[in-house]
Design an enzyme around this catalytic site. Structure first.
Site, mmCIF file in Angstrom:
data_model
loop_
_atom_site.group_PDB
_atom_site.id
_atom_site.type_symbol
_atom_site.label_atom_id
_atom_site.label_comp_id
_atom_site.label_asym_id
_atom_site.label_seq_id
_atom_site.Cartn_x
_atom_site.Cartn_y
_atom_site.Cartn_z
ATOM 1 N N GLN A 131 0.860 -1.191 0.000
ATOM 2 C CA GLN A 131 0.000 0.000 0.000
ATOM 3 C C GLN A 131 0.897 1.242 0.000
ATOM 4 O OE1 GLN A 131 -1.837 0.496 3.760
ATOM 5 N NE2 GLN A 131 -3.271 2.065 3.103
ATOM 6 N N GLU A 249 -9.023 -0.840 6.427
ATOM 7 C CA GLU A 249 -7.786 -1.035 7.179
ATOM 8 C C GLU A 249 -8.028 -0.891 8.673
ATOM 9 O OE1 GLU A 249 -4.497 1.616 6.213
ATOM 10 O OE2 GLU A 249 -3.117 0.167 7.072
ATOM 11 N N GLU A 363 -3.874 9.245 17.794
ATOM 12 C CA GLU A 363 -4.422 10.610 17.873
ATOM 13 C C GLU A 363 -5.456 10.802 16.754
ATOM 14 O OE1 GLU A 363 -1.123 9.958 17.941
ATOM 15 O OE2 GLU A 363 -0.714 10.465 20.036
HETATM 16 C C1 LIG Z 1 4.805 -0.614 11.184
HETATM 17 C C2 LIG Z 1 4.248 0.403 10.215
HETATM 18 C C3 LIG Z 1 3.756 -0.016 8.986
HETATM 19 C C4 LIG Z 1 3.258 0.920 8.073
HETATM 20 N N1 LIG Z 1 2.827 0.473 6.842
HETATM 21 C C5 LIG Z 1 2.410 1.376 5.912
HETATM 22 C C6 LIG Z 1 2.042 0.930 4.598
HETATM 23 O O1 LIG Z 1 2.089 -0.262 4.281
HETATM 24 N N2 LIG Z 1 1.664 1.859 3.690
HETATM 25 C C7 LIG Z 1 1.595 3.193 3.997
HETATM 26 O O2 LIG Z 1 1.207 3.977 3.132
HETATM 27 N N3 LIG Z 1 1.951 3.655 5.241
HETATM 28 C C8 LIG Z 1 2.360 2.775 6.187
HETATM 29 N N4 LIG Z 1 2.743 3.206 7.451
HETATM 30 C C9 LIG Z 1 2.780 4.647 7.714
HETATM 31 C C10 LIG Z 1 1.694 5.121 8.656
HETATM 32 O O3 LIG Z 1 0.444 5.110 8.009
HETATM 33 C C11 LIG Z 1 2.100 6.539 9.117
HETATM 34 O O4 LIG Z 1 3.282 6.417 9.883
HETATM 35 C C12 LIG Z 1 1.017 7.200 9.944
HETATM 36 O O5 LIG Z 1 -0.104 7.502 9.152
HETATM 37 C C13 LIG Z 1 1.531 8.491 10.618
HETATM 38 O O6 LIG Z 1 2.117 9.333 9.682
HETATM 39 P P1 LIG Z 1 3.563 9.964 9.962
HETATM 40 O O7 LIG Z 1 4.485 8.845 10.335
HETATM 41 O O8 LIG Z 1 3.925 10.798 8.798
HETATM 42 O O9 LIG Z 1 3.386 10.857 11.258
HETATM 43 P P2 LIG Z 1 2.800 12.335 11.290
HETATM 44 O O10 LIG Z 1 1.562 12.403 10.489
HETATM 45 O O11 LIG Z 1 3.896 13.288 10.937
HETATM 46 O O12 LIG Z 1 2.415 12.491 12.811
HETATM 47 C C14 LIG Z 1 3.373 12.829 13.829
HETATM 48 C C15 LIG Z 1 2.622 12.952 15.142
HETATM 49 O O13 LIG Z 1 1.667 14.034 15.067
HETATM 50 C C16 LIG Z 1 0.357 13.561 15.384
HETATM 51 N N5 LIG Z 1 -0.633 14.225 14.538
HETATM 52 C C17 LIG Z 1 -0.548 14.477 13.205
HETATM 53 N N6 LIG Z 1 -1.667 15.068 12.770
HETATM 54 C C18 LIG Z 1 -2.492 15.198 13.835
HETATM 55 C C19 LIG Z 1 -3.804 15.731 14.020
HETATM 56 N N7 LIG Z 1 -4.512 16.247 12.998
HETATM 57 N N8 LIG Z 1 -4.348 15.681 15.261
HETATM 58 C C20 LIG Z 1 -3.659 15.147 16.315
HETATM 59 N N9 LIG Z 1 -2.392 14.636 16.202
HETATM 60 C C21 LIG Z 1 -1.828 14.661 14.976
HETATM 61 C C22 LIG Z 1 0.387 12.079 15.068
HETATM 62 O O14 LIG Z 1 -0.590 11.379 15.797
HETATM 63 C C23 LIG Z 1 1.801 11.705 15.481
HETATM 64 O O15 LIG Z 1 1.864 11.464 16.873
HETATM 65 C C24 LIG Z 1 3.237 2.299 8.399
HETATM 66 C C25 LIG Z 1 3.712 2.727 9.653
HETATM 67 C C26 LIG Z 1 4.219 1.803 10.553
HETATM 68 C C27 LIG Z 1 4.732 2.290 11.881
#
Ligand SMILES: Cc1cc2nc3c(=O)[nH]c(=O)nc-3n(C[C@H](O)[C@H](O)[C@H](O)COP(=O)(O)OP(=O)(O)OC[C@H]3O[C@@H](n4cnc5c(N)ncnc54)[C@H](O)[C@@H]3O)c2cc1C
Length: 378
Positions: A131, A249, A363
């Site tokens: 994905q 999902e 969150e």
């Molecule tokens: C083990 C693992 C597998 C994954 N597999 C996939 C995959 O197969 N395909 C894929 O596309 N992605 C995948 N991901 C990515 C995952 O979807 C993202 O890590 C997740 O959506 C968070 O995005 P970010 O890491 O950019 O954090 P950010 O969005 O930068 O967030 C950083 C922090 O800010 C907080 N935050 C951000 N926006 C808000 C808001 N509006 N309100 C309150 N708090 C907020 C978040 O909760 C977090 O604590 C995977 C992640 C992990 C850890």
């Protein structure tokens, strides 16, 4: 999917007893002996083999309609099978993204040609999907993705960078959300594409997790051709398709596998430190929360709920419940367990860090709950 009314408790019991028998002999001995902790090529080969065994055994795509290559059963059978598989520590295959996210999406939004081409090899365990949604600057804020798919004759040329892409190293295909209409404005500028990972211009780099495992990768696309036949929905409709995928999902089936793992970790804690009076209150709290989770699963199995039910709609509640419970169990394990179990708790503690991040952080789940379920103002 067969309706709840036409399937009875006896059918489910028969299904469970057949599945139990099949699992008892099917799980490879090497996997079982190592409590699922095999690494590297041996683990990859066993997991790939498991996907094929699920198909041969009749346990692939349990809730996918039979005309699309699945078994045509329901959420209750999926939950029962995941619980039973968890109990015997069956491998986690590589086809999870395909079966739980891509298949339901293609059934709802794909063309007949896309279903015919992609669903059968997915069900047979021959094609792994990943994905490609998250990017370095767009995770929670998914609408902010920058990957571009430039329209060309017969399709698109895809350029951009995706991160945290689970199973990308093993995947033949990737579900990619890309910008196709940069001037159309937020939410209307995105399109969903089915990308062949064997196309030239794709670079995959492993990302090692803090636990040492390598479950995901970074994927770069550099002018990768995608046929217009591999677009899901209309150009500019990608956001709506992505929301459907994310709805699945955050669905409840993963709760079943996780419940078994959490229960097993909690039982280990009770066995090793259950007699320490200073931990009694803490352990009781964890035990009650695990019971609440089991109760939610039992509601599905007892047919009080099915795919379109409150169980599915309350997926965000379940995700927050089980992820925080598992993190609390592993935290207590790591800080109190005897040194003989230290390696187990170190690994589990680190693995559990990820569960409140993927499929939308906790969150974000709380935002969904407060806005869409409780109706609170933004
Ligand atoms: C083990 C693992 C597998 C994954 N597999 C996939 C995959 O197969 N395909 C894929 O596309 N992605 C995948 N991901 C990515 C995952 O979807 C993202 O890590 C997740 O959506 C968070 O995005 P970010 O890491 O950019 O954090 P950010 O969005 O930068 O967030 C950083 C922090 O800010 C907080 N935050 C951000 N926006 C808000 C808001 N509006 N309100 C309150 N708090 C907020 C978040 O909760 C977090 O604590 C995977 C992640 C992990 C850890």
């Amino acid at each position: 999917m067969t309706s709840v009314a036409t399937r009875g408790a006896r059918d489910l019991e028969t299904f469970a007893s057949e599945a139990e028998k099949w699992l008892a002999t099917a799980v490879p001995a090497r996997w079982r002996e190592n409590r699922g902790r095999l690494a590297g090529k041996e683990s990859d080969a066993l997991r790939r083999e498991w996907d094929r065994m699920l198909w041969k055994g009749g346990y692939s795509g349990l809730s996918i309609p039979a005309k699309f290559g699945g078994r045509g059963l329901g959420l209750a059978e999926e939950v029962v099978f995941h619980v039973l598989a968890g109990k015997v520590q069956a491998p986690d295959g590589f086809t999870r993204v395909g079966k739980t996210l891509v298949a339901p999406m293609l059934i709802k939004s794909g063309t007949p040609g896309q279903r015919e081409t992609y669903l059968p090899p997915m069900m047979r365990g021959e094609e792994v999907w990943c994905q490609g949604f998250s990017e370095p600057e767009a995770g929670s804020d998914l609408a902010g993705i920058q990957t571009r798919a430039r329209p060309v004759e017969g399709g698109y040329l895809l350029t951009g960078r995706k991160v945290w892409t689970s199973f990308a190293q093993h995947a033949q295909r990737c579900l990619v959300l890309a910008q196709t209409q940069p001037d159309a404005g937020r939410y209307r500028n995105l399109t969903m594409l089915l990308v062949d990972m064997a196309q030239p211009g794709i670079t995959i780099s492993d990302i090692r997790q803090i636990s040492g495992a390598v479950h995901f990768a970074e994927v770069r696309f550099d002018d990768v051709f995608v046929s217009a036949d591999d677009r899901v929905g209309a150009d500019g409709e990608g956001w709506q398709v992505a929301m459907r995928v994310l709805g699945d999902e955050r669905g409840g089936v993963e709760t079943a596998s996780r419940y078994v793992e959490i229960r097993s970790d909690l039982d280990l804690l009770l066995e090793t430190v259950g007699d320490r009076p200073e931990l009694a209150g803490h352990l009781r709290n964890l035990d009650v929360r695990a019971e609440l989770l089991r109760w939610q699963l039992a509601k599905v199995v007892d047919r009080e709920a099915d795919a379109d039910s409150a169980f599915q709609r309350s997926a965000s509640v379940l995700k927050v419940m089980w992820s925080e419970l598992w993190q609390d169990v592993t935290r207590l394990g790591l800080s109190t367990a005897p040194h003989t179990h230290r390696e187990h708790w170190r690994y589990q503690y680190l693995e559990a860090r990820a569960v409140s991040i993927y499929s939308g952080t906790n969150e974000i789940q709380r935002n969904i709950l407060s806005e869409r379920i409780l109706g609170l103002p933004r």
